[in-house]
Design a protein around this motif. Sequence first.
Motif, PDB file in Angstrom:
ATOM      1  N   LYS A 199      -6.923   0.678   1.136  1.00 34.75           N
ATOM      2  CA  LYS A 199      -7.611  -0.612   1.272  1.00 34.75           C
ATOM      3  C   LYS A 199      -6.685  -1.700   1.809  1.00 34.75           C
ATOM      4  O   LYS A 199      -7.146  -2.667   2.399  1.00 34.75           O
ATOM      5  N   ARG A 200      -5.389  -1.525   1.599  1.00 34.20           N
ATOM      6  CA  ARG A 200      -4.438  -2.549   2.039  1.00 34.20           C
ATOM      7  C   ARG A 200      -4.372  -2.661   3.559  1.00 34.20           C
ATOM      8  O   ARG A 200      -3.923  -3.686   4.089  1.00 34.20           O
ATOM      9  N   LEU A 201      -4.806  -1.632   4.277  1.00 30.10           N
ATOM     10  CA  LEU A 201      -4.787  -1.705   5.729  1.00 30.10           C
ATOM     11  C   LEU A 201      -5.734  -2.765   6.273  1.00 30.10           C
ATOM     12  O   LEU A 201      -5.587  -3.211   7.414  1.00 30.10           O
ATOM     13  N   MET A 202      -6.701  -3.182   5.468  1.00 27.60           N
ATOM     14  CA  MET A 202      -7.649  -4.208   5.899  1.00 27.60           C
ATOM     15  C   MET A 202      -7.076  -5.607   5.749  1.00 27.60           C
ATOM     16  O   MET A 202      -7.669  -6.576   6.226  1.00 27.60           O
ATOM     17  N   ASP A 203      -5.942  -5.728   5.081  1.00 31.03           N
ATOM     18  CA  ASP A 203      -5.319  -7.037   4.873  1.00 31.03           C
ATOM     19  C   ASP A 203      -4.414  -7.349   6.062  1.00 31.03           C
ATOM     20  O   ASP A 203      -3.446  -6.634   6.315  1.00 31.03           O
ATOM     21  N   PRO A 204      -4.687  -8.427   6.813  1.00 31.16           N
ATOM     22  CA  PRO A 204      -3.841  -8.736   7.981  1.00 31.16           C
ATOM     23  C   PRO A 204      -2.406  -9.048   7.605  1.00 31.16           C
ATOM     24  O   PRO A 204      -1.498  -8.896   8.432  1.00 31.16           O
ATOM     25  N   GLY A 243       0.771  -1.230   0.000  1.00 33.96           N
ATOM     26  CA  GLY A 243       0.000   0.000   0.000  1.00 33.96           C
ATOM     27  C   GLY A 243       0.797   1.272   0.000  1.00 33.96           C
ATOM     28  O   GLY A 243       0.256   2.338   0.336  1.00 33.96           O
ATOM     29  N   GLY A 244       2.083   1.208  -0.350  1.00 34.27           N
ATOM     30  CA  GLY A 244       2.881   2.424  -0.437  1.00 34.27           C
ATOM     31  C   GLY A 244       2.990   3.145   0.886  1.00 34.27           C
ATOM     32  O   GLY A 244       3.361   2.563   1.913  1.00 34.27           O
TER      33      GLY A 244
END
Length: 590
Positions: A257-262, A54-55
Amino acid sequence: MCSQVRRVRGQAEDGRLQDRGQWASKAEFLLAVAGQIIGLGNVWRFPYLCYKNGGGVFFVPYMLFLVVCGVPLFLLETALGQFTSLGGVGAWMKICPLFAGLGFASQMMILHSCVYYIVILAWALFYLCSSFQTRLPWSHCNNTWNTDSCVGFDGHNTSDLSENATSPVIEFWEREVLDLSASVDHLGSVNWRLALCLLLVWIVCYFCVWKGVKSTGKVVYVTATFPYVMLLVLLIRGVSLPGAVDGIIYYLKPNHKRLMDPQVWMDAGTQIFFSYGICLGSLTALGSYNKFNNDCYKDCFRLCLLNSSTSFIAGFAIFSVLGFMAKEQGVDIADVAQSGPGLAFIAYPRAVSMMPVPQLWAVCFFLMILMLGLDTQFVSLEALMMSVSDLYPALVRRRHRREILLLIVCSICFLIGLLMVTPGGLYVFQIYDHFSCSGASLLLLSVCQSVAIGWIYGADRFSNDIKAMIGYQPLCSFRLCWRYLTPAVCIGTFGFSLIFWSPLTLANGVTAPGWATAMGWTLTLSSVSLLPLWAVYSLMNTPGNLQQRLCLLCRPTQDSPPTDEHLSAAMRLTFDLRTKKPKEPIKDVV
């Protein structure tokens, strides 16, 4: 300034114990720790993880783990070594004997890492020697090892090429450097050229460590600073290339959105533990060479800031070059971005071959890789040797015995490392890398460290120990982390790593067979199992009933006041390790 070991009382003579030694200056300590924690992971792992996860958004979990786990554990280990003036094993024996297995486990991890980490330096040395040719051997397909499928990708769009086409840089890596076999079941014979590179690197490491802190303190002035010079050179060159801006945008472009990926959070946690050298015992050993009143608290913040800043800046140097390579080939940056050895020995060499005067930039890059890995290697080796000498001072700290023991350790590690310079050696390397110092093992040791200091020894007590050294207490947030936040976050991340564990995939998509996985878990257990084994051994050999034994093993052992070697020559701070109440300083009598 030349490094000198301060000897205050009793110069070591033949037959007498040699002094343990101290850093001649704060600069030596800072450079040694910087060399240990700032390594290959800062250059080839962090930038890729930042792009993949997610940069700029990746900095949210990264900073959380840094504040909650990284900095508190970094201070814990450094201050522990400085307070006890002992290495990883001896320090834990002194503070909390029941958890001395932490020291043994960390030293076993260091031993494993010494075996496989140095193989990367052998590869880098091979590339460095190849960089002095008139034409870089990985830039064309006119070599004896190239196949009919080899196609130079310079200026070509890879989508227009055959699916079976391979690049010269991949064939150089797999066929010339590694002579890679098709299966992990076939090791083959030793590659004598790589074995020679491995031997040369081991010789350099030996002479960097053979005189202890006396020689290590000299070498770090070069090995810890030179990579920054090379990184600056590569950064300036990278940002001046066409397509560099596109690469930097890919590096930092936020994707919330990548913050939702554990998995993003897992990657952030493991990166902190790997890049900060936590739970490997090296920070404790390096801190043990400090003067007793050294301000390790401020040093902790300086070094942590330097480490993370280096990782961040390295991303610009790497992705500016990858952006240039993607533009030259007419492909997306996602097709050229890689991590680990794939970045150092495939992606970046390919990009270098497209630059003007490619030999110059290849030499700069591989010299940086060598220096980054070299100081991490020999500082880890120094931590291992110091822990052994602390355990058996009467045996090791005598004339030439340390040098002989170091030679034996280096020779054994070299012989084991020969397995990794065979055609199947890359598979063995990946098994070692994945299991011997795995994230799960480091997380488990971190939990045990936090429990030992935060609950058994006492966070307030340890905070007072730091105050006795530096004159003031650290922030109360550190006590909160040692007691609650650090173990909670580590346990959660450890559980997540077990739940989502998947079989290891080796080079060329080869799935590790059952015997290879079993060998890997054996490597993991060889270190982690020392925690319960030592606890059981201690309980069995301590007098009294179970409650009395636990009570004795959870208390620090009685210590004598620090010696002149521990404090300055002019003044010495005496204290009682049990009460932690400083007494009046007394003048030294030489």
